[in-house]
Each structure stands twice: as C-alpha cells, then as structure tokens.
Motif scaffolding. Structure first.
Motif, short mmCIF file in Angstrom:
data_model
loop_
_atom_site.label_atom_id
_atom_site.label_comp_id
_atom_site.label_asym_id
_atom_site.label_seq_id
_atom_site.Cartn_x
_atom_site.Cartn_y
_atom_site.Cartn_z
N GLY A 179 1.07 -1.71 0.07
CA GLY A 179 -0.20 0.07 -0.17
C GLY A 179 0.36 1.27 -0.29
N SER A 180 2.07 1.03 -0.05
CA SER A 180 2.90 2.68 0.27
C SER A 180 2.60 3.32 -1.44
CB SER A 180 4.40 2.02 0.38
OG SER A 180 4.98 1.04 -0.56
N GLU A 181 3.40 3.94 -1.90
CA GLU A 181 3.75 5.44 -2.95
C GLU A 181 4.34 4.17 -4.10
OE1 GLU A 181 5.11 8.60 -2.37
OE2 GLU A 181 3.43 9.33 -1.93
N GLU A 182 5.30 3.61 -3.37
CA GLU A 182 6.15 2.37 -4.38
C GLU A 182 5.14 1.51 -4.60
OE1 GLU A 182 10.77 0.70 -5.15
OE2 GLU A 182 9.98 1.03 -2.73
N TYR A 183 4.80 0.99 -4.07
CA TYR A 183 3.86 -0.15 -3.68
C TYR A 183 2.44 0.08 -4.92
CZ TYR A 183 1.00 -4.61 -2.87
OH TYR A 183 0.57 -5.74 -2.95
N ARG A 184 1.93 1.29 -5.06
CA ARG A 184 0.94 1.48 -5.70
C ARG A 184 1.95 1.52 -7.66
NH1 ARG A 184 -0.34 4.70 -1.08
NH2 ARG A 184 -0.01 6.51 -2.96
N TYR A 185 3.38 2.27 -7.13
CA TYR A 185 3.55 2.35 -8.55
C TYR A 185 3.91 1.38 -9.27
CZ TYR A 185 7.47 2.71 -11.50
OH TYR A 185 8.27 2.87 -12.56
N TYR A 186 4.14 0.11 -8.81
CA TYR A 186 4.04 -1.24 -9.60
C TYR A 186 2.79 -1.58 -9.94
CZ TYR A 186 9.25 -1.05 -9.43
OH TYR A 186 10.89 -0.61 -8.87
N GLU A 187 1.47 -1.34 -8.82
CA GLU A 187 0.24 -2.11 -9.82
C GLU A 187 -0.02 -1.17 -10.59
OE1 GLU A 187 -1.85 -3.05 -5.36
OE2 GLU A 187 -1.61 -0.99 -5.79
N ALA A 207 -3.58 4.83 -26.21
CA ALA A 207 -3.18 5.42 -25.16
C ALA A 207 -3.31 6.32 -24.07
CB ALA A 207 -2.78 7.07 -26.61
N GLN A 208 -4.75 6.51 -24.29
CA GLN A 208 -5.29 6.84 -22.78
C GLN A 208 -5.09 6.31 -21.31
OE1 GLN A 208 -9.45 8.73 -22.81
NE2 GLN A 208 -9.75 7.80 -21.10
N SER A 209 -5.47 4.79 -21.84
CA SER A 209 -5.35 3.85 -20.61
C SER A 209 -3.54 4.30 -19.95
CB SER A 209 -5.13 2.94 -21.10
OG SER A 209 -4.13 2.02 -21.89
N ILE A 210 -2.26 4.23 -21.12
CA ILE A 210 -1.19 4.22 -20.82
C ILE A 210 -0.79 5.65 -20.07
CG2 ILE A 210 1.24 4.68 -21.25
CD1 ILE A 210 0.54 2.64 -23.99
N THR A 211 -1.34 6.71 -20.69
CA THR A 211 -1.30 7.80 -19.49
C THR A 211 -1.78 8.08 -18.26
OG1 THR A 211 -1.00 8.66 -22.24
CG2 THR A 211 -1.27 10.97 -20.32
N GLU A 212 -2.90 7.85 -18.34
CA GLU A 212 -3.33 7.64 -17.50
C GLU A 212 -3.14 7.16 -16.22
OE1 GLU A 212 -7.77 6.58 -17.51
OE2 GLU A 212 -7.96 8.26 -18.66
N ALA A 213 -2.41 5.75 -16.03
CA ALA A 213 -1.68 4.49 -15.73
C ALA A 213 -0.69 5.75 -15.10
CB ALA A 213 -1.50 3.23 -16.00
N ILE A 214 0.38 5.59 -16.24
CA ILE A 214 1.61 6.31 -15.67
C ILE A 214 1.79 7.41 -14.96
CG2 ILE A 214 4.03 5.73 -16.53
CD1 ILE A 214 2.86 2.82 -16.52
N GLY A 215 0.89 8.08 -15.47
CA GLY A 215 0.90 9.58 -14.99
C GLY A 215 0.57 9.99 -13.65
N GLN A 216 -0.80 9.08 -13.43
CA GLN A 216 -0.82 8.57 -11.69
C GLN A 216 0.31 8.07 -11.23
OE1 GLN A 216 -4.34 6.88 -11.14
NE2 GLN A 216 -4.13 7.19 -9.11
N ALA A 217 0.82 7.19 -11.57
CA ALA A 217 1.81 6.58 -11.04
C ALA A 217 3.29 7.58 -10.87
CB ALA A 217 2.62 5.11 -11.55
N VAL A 218 3.90 7.85 -12.09
CA VAL A 218 4.99 8.66 -11.67
C VAL A 218 5.07 10.04 -10.73
CG1 VAL A 218 6.53 9.91 -13.20
CG2 VAL A 218 5.55 8.19 -13.82
N ALA A 219 3.85 10.66 -10.91
CA ALA A 219 3.15 12.30 -10.22
C ALA A 219 2.89 11.29 -8.29
CB ALA A 219 1.53 12.09 -10.18
N SER A 220 3.41 9.72 -7.76
CA SER A 220 3.50 9.62 -7.42
C SER A 220 4.42 9.39 -6.06
CB SER A 220 2.38 9.03 -6.09
OG SER A 220 2.27 7.77 -6.92
#
Length: 308
Positions: A179-187, A207-220
């Motif tokens: 549940g940590s930020e790094e854990y959620r990043y890999y999820e 494109a939308q699915s990649i942008t949303e998933a990776i963008g949210q992960a990298v921001a956190s």
C-alpha cells in the motif's frame, strides 16, 4: 564401453558441424548442440532437451528472420525497470529484454495478436529481525518482528510455436510496505502493461490507458523510481467531462487546481492520505497518515489492513 569412455568421446554439433568440447555439449532429443549454437536460441525457450535437431534448425531459422525484422521495429513506449518491455504501437509489436543494446541481443518480436494474457502476481517475502542480547547473540524480539518486501512477478502468455510464456520480475527495487507509494506505482505499472499488450478489442483506448496509469504512478513516487519508466505515447483523445471535485489542491508541477485533473500537466488529483490505526491493539500514531513499520505497543506490522 564404460560410461566414462562415452563421456570423453568426441562429439560434433548436429547444427553447425563443429567439434564440441568436453563441457560444451547441449543435449537434444536426437542429437547434440554446441554452446555457440545454443546461445542463438530464444532466451524464453525451455524445452531444448525435448527438441529434435530438425526443430532446432527451424527455431534458428526463425531467430535469423527475427534479427532481420528488428530493423523495422521502432519502440515508442518502454515499460519496466531492470527488465523492460519495448513497445512499437504503430506496428502492434513488442519485445522484452534486460539489455540496453537490444539490437545486438536479438530479442523475440511478439505481435499484439499473439498475446493470450498478461499476469502479475505479488509475492510477499518475510525476513525476521533480531537484536543482540547481553552475550552478543542474535535473538528474536518478543513478539517477533519481521522485515517485508514485495516482488511483482509478471508473466506474458503468448501463442508462439517456440515458447509459451515470457516470465520476468517487474520490480527492480522491491517495496517494503504493502500500500506504499512505491507499491502502488508497481500496481499501476502492471495495469498499464496488461492494458497495452492485450488484444485490441480488450483495450479500447491504448494511449489514454497508458497516460492515465503511468502519469498517476510517476506523479506519486520519488524521482529515482520515476527514472525507471520511459513513456512516449501519442496524445490521447479528449476524455469525457468528469464531475468537478470540491476544494483546491496543488499539483506536483505547482499549478493550483479545483477539479479532478491538473489543468497544466493533466495529472490526476491525488487521493486523500490514508489514516492508520493498529488493528491488533488500537494504538494510533502521532501522525496517523505516516505510521511506523511496526506498532510500538504490540509489534504488529502496519499494512493495508490497518488503514481506516
């Protein structure tokens, strides 16, 4: 002739015809393979011992054709850490490799249509922590304390005549807390990989699915973890309007927003921080949003089960 006599018999590679050294033989079901020819096989091939000489010849012919095809593959998206998935969205193809100089290692090119499934399982590793007693011996805490790490194991199932799956570890640095930020990043990374590689009818807006998933992960996550993911995707189509959220929030880019997404960089509004309380004894940290690894009152590790 004794078994030792057969061991020292001179052997010839049934593929290239070259002599095979004492420790250089790679057995086939009906012949022998030298180590140099074996290096040309796909790294995902697991049934070499059950393969015939003719099947190996066909496999090596496929590998030569694969090498020639690499010149026409131009990855636009790269997902992963130590092991990376290189994706050419325009061609609908990808390959998986640990090598940065991938053109020389001849990674197997897979078409999106060959993908059967993309599976990621999380394995929890637990190591007990000890302390030294007065005599200098390592002894357990009472109650015992443990250090945890989480391994994200990904397996891409494919329809190929030469191998059935591509297994690799998605994590390069294993998270220490569920549940940590790094854990959620890999999820998020696992979800993006699944949505990208599945057949087109299972991924309506790539494109939308990649942008949303990776963008949210990298921001956190922190900057070091973010450097392990390279994303270069076409600009997605406009999204349907989302209900406006209440209250202002400041994005990582510095922009102040009031809606669900940043008006400057498009990052998603961060979720409210979770509040933790020990589910064993009820102890609450001084900062409930930033609990320690273990409860100081009972020694129970803090995890997702302690979130309110």
């Amino acid at each position: 002739m004794s078994i030792f006599g057969k061991m020292f018999d001179k052997k010839v590679c049934d593929i290239c015809g070259g002599d095979i050294g004492l420790l250089g033989n790679r057995k086939l079901s009906d012949g022998n393979l030298c180590k140099d020819c074996a290096k040309k096989l796909s790294p995902w091939m697991t049934d070499r011992r059950q393969s015939s000489v003719e099947e190996i010849r066909q496999h090596l012919a496929y590998r030569e054709q694969n090498y020639r095809m690499l010149a026409s593959v131009h990855p636009t998206t790269v997902l992963g850490g130590n092991t990376k998935v290189y994706i050419d969205e325009a061609a609908g193809k990808f390959f998986v490799t640990r090598s940065t100089n991938w053109r020389d290692t001849n990674p197997d090119i897979i078409d999106f249509s060959q993908v059967i499934d993309v599976q990621t399982e999380v394995t929890e590793h637990r190591t007990e922590e000890y302390h030294r007693d007065r005599e200098g011996r390592n002894v357990s805490f009472n109650p015992p304390r443990y250090r945890f790490s989480y391994e994200f194991e990904t397996k891409i199932l494919v329809d190929s005549p030469y191998f059935n799956e591509i297994p690799f570890e998605l994590t390069d640095t294993r998270p220490e807390r569920r549940g940590s930020e790094e854990y959620r990043y890999y999820e998020q990374l696992a979800d993006a990989l699944h949505d990208t590689l599945m057949p087109a009818n299972a991924r309506p807006n790539l494109a939308q699915s990649i942008t949303e998933a990776i963008g949210q992960a990298v921001a956190s996550i922190n900057a070091n973890a973010a450097q392990n993911v390279v994303v270069n995707v076409p600009k997605p189509a406009p999204k349907p309007a989302q209900p406006a959220a209440t209250g202002e929030w400041t994005c990582a880019c510095g922009a102040v927003n009031s809606g669900n997404f940043c008006t400057h960089c498009g990052a998603k509004r961060p979720e409210p921080k979770k509040v933790f309380r020990c589910d064993k004894c009820g102890w609450t940290p001084e900062d409930p949003t930033n609990p320690p690894k273990f409860c100081p009152n009972c020694g129970d590790p803090f995890n997702a089960g302690d979130a309110l």
